[in-house]
Design an enzyme around this catalytic site. Structure first.
Site, PDB file in Angstrom:
ATOM      1  N   HIS A 158      38.499  47.299  46.311  1.00  0.00           N
ATOM      2  CA  HIS A 158      39.049  46.231  47.160  1.00  0.00           C
ATOM      3  C   HIS A 158      39.131  46.647  48.629  1.00  0.00           C
ATOM      4  CE1 HIS A 158      39.849  43.800  43.715  1.00  0.00           C
ATOM      5  NE2 HIS A 158      40.770  44.599  43.219  1.00  0.00           N
ATOM      6  N   ASP A 193      34.853  45.600  36.733  1.00  0.00           N
ATOM      7  CA  ASP A 193      36.301  45.501  36.774  1.00  0.00           C
ATOM      8  C   ASP A 193      36.739  44.051  36.519  1.00  0.00           C
ATOM      9  OD1 ASP A 193      38.721  47.302  38.093  1.00  0.00           O
ATOM     10  OD2 ASP A 193      39.003  45.172  38.491  1.00  0.00           O
ATOM     11  N   ASP A 282      40.411  47.198  33.154  1.00  0.00           N
ATOM     12  CA  ASP A 282      41.431  46.156  33.101  1.00  0.00           C
ATOM     13  C   ASP A 282      40.898  44.826  32.571  1.00  0.00           C
ATOM     14  OD1 ASP A 282      39.900  46.095  35.398  1.00  0.00           O
ATOM     15  OD2 ASP A 282      41.559  45.823  36.780  1.00  0.00           O
TER      16      ASP A 282
END
Length: 342
Positions: A158, A193, A282
């Protein structure tokens, strides 16, 4: 397969973040490292400590202005009367033009996209060692290893060239890709992800030498909200070199693997000489963020499928948060990947 990790990466220990406006315990905890190390060892990996690599590899993808901010902002913040224990922005610009604030408060808003990336006394050093783990893994692959795993914590995808966000400070996957570019004319980054790799996309958005591909929960109602949509294809020389595959919430193994096959077609058409896998765990059905529903056996199938590309591969750890199966999910992915490669 070798794995790279330094103990300094555990020292970053953020206390809280805001979720839907409410303070919550920060899920990007040092304990993640222990679960991931156990998972890597269960897959038969040897853990090695990376060397220090200086700022060169990091500065290749981040601006000097931003790196100076990361290194010094905590000390500057502590000089503010009544300041919080961690650097957390309370203002964000709606436009980032030529002006640049001199104050610590203004710079925090300028360089931090959200309240999920608090900076403490250890953040800069931990983030550097995390990036150096990615550098070491990339150099191992350049030296002839078919693959290597970088246990990067804090994560990185990010982080833009000059903005932190979403628990991320230095973009480890981008750093690894840029290191691979020393020997490889074209490098692909495949991000699996739960959340879109918006920082990685931003760093390479106008470049044709690095293809960025991301599978993630549809951001129309999910973080990072403003990036990760299917119509984001790159710009300028990079137009056509970014490929997003947003998935409906709660998508499981079959949908994820189907999207992965679509991603592979784009990657093969790019003909990369090396691959970076931004590995988020995740997407798991039991992860605290709960966006997708990949199973532990599903991670083994994902690893096996990616290995089938037959490319020199750097696996960079991104998300995956505290749950009983975190280590098992890493073991499954690495075992699936290694079984196919072996």
């Amino acid at each position: 397969m070798k794995a790279f990790y330094a103990e300094e990466q555990k020292r970053h220990d953020p206390k809280a973040f805001l979720s839907s406006g409410a303070p919550q315990p920060n899920p990007e905890k040092p304990e993640r490292v222990e679960r991931l190390l156990a998972g890597a060892r269960s897959a038969g990996l040897t853990i090695e400590r990376p060397k220090e690599h200086g700022l060169g590899p990091v500065a290749a993808v981040h601006t000097p202005e931003y790196l100076d901010f990361l290194e010094h902002i905590f000390a500057r913040w502590q000089r503010i009367e009544g300041a919080s224990a961690e650097v957390i922005p309370n203002i964000h610009p709606i436009a980032r033009n030529g002006s640049y604030p001199a104050s610590a408060v203004g710079q925090a808003g300028y360089h931090m996209a959200d309240t999920a990336c608090p900076i403490s006394a250890e953040t800069w050093n931990s983030a550097l060692w995390s990036a150096w783990s990615a550098v070491e893994a990339a150099e191992a692959v350049m030296a002839g290893a078919p693959s290597a795993y970088a246990l990067c914590r804090p994560p990185g995808h990010h982080a833009f060239a000059d903005v932190a966000g979403g628990f991320c400070f230095i973009n480890n996957s981008a750093v690894a890709a840029q290191v691979l570019r020393r020997n490889a004319a074209r490098v692909a980054i495949l991000d699996v992800d739960l959340h879109h790799g918006n920082g990685t996309q931003g760093i390479f958005y106008a470049r044709p030498d690095v293809l960025t591909v991301s599978l993630h929960a549809d951001p129309v109602r999910f973080y990072p909200f403003f990036w990760g949509h299917a119509d984001e294809r790159g710009k300028g020389a990079g137009l056509g070199y970014n490929f997003n595959l947003p998935l409906p919430r709660k998508s499981g193994d079959a949908a994820f693997l189907e999207a992965l096959a679509t991603a592979f077609r784009r990657i093969r058409a790019f003909a990369p000489e090396a691959l970076v896998v931004a590995l988020g765990l995740d997407a798991f059905e039991g992860d605290p963020f709960g966006g997708l529903s990949v199973t532990t056996p599903g991670f083994a199938r994902i690893g096996e499928a990616i290995a089938g590309l037959g490319l020199p591969t750097v696996i960079v750890q991104e998300g995956g948060y505290l749950c009983d199966a975190l280590g098992d999910n890493l073991t499954a992915f690495l075992t699936g990947f290694g079984g196919k490669r072996g």
